[in-house]
Scaffold this motif. Structure first.
Motif, mmCIF file in Angstrom:
data_model
loop_
_atom_site.group_PDB
_atom_site.id
_atom_site.type_symbol
_atom_site.label_atom_id
_atom_site.label_comp_id
_atom_site.label_asym_id
_atom_site.label_seq_id
_atom_site.Cartn_x
_atom_site.Cartn_y
_atom_site.Cartn_z
ATOM 1 N N GLU A 194 0.904 -1.178 -0.107
ATOM 2 C CA GLU A 194 0.321 0.359 0.078
ATOM 3 C C GLU A 194 1.011 1.518 -0.089
ATOM 4 O O GLU A 194 2.240 1.235 0.559
ATOM 5 C CB GLU A 194 -0.946 -0.125 1.213
ATOM 6 N N GLY A 211 -3.655 -7.560 4.195
ATOM 7 C CA GLY A 211 -3.112 -8.993 3.205
ATOM 8 C C GLY A 211 -3.633 -9.401 2.171
ATOM 9 O O GLY A 211 -4.955 -8.131 1.557
ATOM 10 N N THR A 235 4.722 -8.826 9.629
ATOM 11 C CA THR A 235 5.472 -9.437 8.871
ATOM 12 C C THR A 235 6.589 -7.989 8.547
ATOM 13 O O THR A 235 7.419 -7.257 8.414
ATOM 14 C CB THR A 235 5.700 -9.431 7.603
ATOM 15 N N ILE A 246 9.182 -1.864 1.772
ATOM 16 C CA ILE A 246 8.956 -3.167 2.380
ATOM 17 C C ILE A 246 9.096 -4.328 1.338
ATOM 18 O O ILE A 246 8.617 -3.155 -0.335
ATOM 19 C CB ILE A 246 7.304 -2.862 2.613
ATOM 20 N N VAL A 251 9.115 -9.902 3.878
ATOM 21 C CA VAL A 251 8.126 -10.742 4.717
ATOM 22 C C VAL A 251 8.038 -12.184 4.738
ATOM 23 O O VAL A 251 7.858 -12.696 5.650
ATOM 24 C CB VAL A 251 6.547 -10.459 3.046
HETATM 25 N N1 HPA Z 1 0.357 -5.253 2.661
HETATM 26 C C1 HPA Z 1 0.027 -6.242 1.837
HETATM 27 N N2 HPA Z 1 -0.324 -7.136 1.762
HETATM 28 C C2 HPA Z 1 0.910 -7.771 3.037
HETATM 29 C C3 HPA Z 1 1.433 -7.040 3.156
HETATM 30 C C4 HPA Z 1 1.315 -5.416 3.033
HETATM 31 O O1 HPA Z 1 1.990 -4.831 4.128
HETATM 32 N N3 HPA Z 1 2.948 -7.126 3.652
HETATM 33 C C5 HPA Z 1 2.705 -9.003 3.594
HETATM 34 N N4 HPA Z 1 1.495 -8.771 3.127
#
Ligand code: HPA
Length: 273
Positions: A194, A211, A235, A246, A251
């Motif tokens: 996001e 998620g 995660t 990220i 993750v």
């Molecule tokens: N957003 C969406 N899906 C995810 C995320 C996230 O921050 N972390 C792990 N799956």
């Protein structure tokens, strides 16, 4: 007979021929959580690619096989690797295995996933019981003609996650001195993580984690009258310092680190069902 029921019947006939015994509990393993399979006394496994009408998983970290085995004396059917909408599958393909599980005699589904948190009380590695969800523009898999054989046209969604199973999991965690959070999972399509503004919006609408799975599977399990328990592993933190980004690797790594605690809870819950 509808085309869907015909396909399901063929899939189920194939699996029943391979798996002679019936399992009452279905388990779906999320990103980085596939090692749970090592806790299963495996009787048989079938790669998805061999199962008629089954989609095939493509994402790194997803094993892609259906496993029949025993955990703590209970027969389970586990999906090592799931299908995501962002991979290009239709919502109906994403939920196909849930429908197959139902027809194979599964009454309770345990779901797991990796998720990003927008709750300031969470940290990476936390486990959160999902007690409700918000579909954030994930297409509803029940759109289209309803098959009354599979479930009602307008399913009630006031208890999408079984209160009884949540209470059991809390009690298990308390006895083992394991901290479990509880909260609302917001389901998005992905595959982008996001934007900063979207994480803020997810927090503002009442979400705790976000998620790219689980919601569509939950809807179809509820439609089929199954009980559902679901747990997220935090995660990554959506609301964070400016410089952090990220990555999928991060993750998977965070999920791996939380895996022993997660595995313990799922195993004990299976025993208690
Ligand atoms: N957003 C969406 N899906 C995810 C995320 C996230 O921050 N972390 C792990 N799956």
């Amino acid at each position: 007979m509808s085309d869907l029921i015909k396909k399901l019947t063929e899939t189920v006939a194939f699996i029943k021929n391979e798996f002679k015994e019936e399992a009452g509990i279905g388990v779906i393993l999320g990103s980085g959580l596939g090692n749970f399979i090592q806790e299963v006394t495996i009787e048989k496994e079938i790669p998805y690619s061999l199962i008629p009408h089954f989609p095939v998983s493509t994402v790194k970290g997803h094993g892609g096989k259906l496993v029949l085995g025993t955990v703590n004396g209970k027969k389970i059917l586990a999906m090592s690797g799931r299908f995501h909408f962002y991979e290009g599958y239709t919502p109906q393909q994403v939920v196909y295995p849930i429908r197959v599980m139902k027809m194979l005699g599964v009454h309770t589904v345990l779901l797991s996933n990796a998720a990003g948190s927008v709750n300031p009380n969470h940290k990476v590695g936390d486990m959160m019981i999902i007690n409700d969800h918000i579909s954030f523009f994930t297409p509803n898999p029940l759109v289209g003609k309803n098959d009354e054989e599979l479930g009602p046209r307008f399913p009630d969604m006031s208890e999408p996650y079984s209160k009884d199973l949540i209470a059991k999991a809390i009690s298990i965690a308390q006895h083992a001195n394991i901290e479990l959070k509880q909260g609302v999972y917001v389901g998005v399509t992905g595959p982008t993580f996001e934007t900063r503004a979207e994480y803020q919006l997810i927090k503002a609408i009442g979400g705790d984690v976000v998620g790219m799975s689980t919601v569509q599977e939950n809807i179809v399990a509820v439609h089929g009258g199954m009980k559902v328990f679901a747990m997220s592993i935090v995660t990554d933190l959506g609301i964070r310092d400016e410089e952090n980004v990220i990555t999928h690797e991060e993750v998977l790594q965070a999920a791996k680190e939380a895996e022993p605690k997660f595995t313990f809870i799922f195993k004990e819950l299976i025993k208690a069902i």
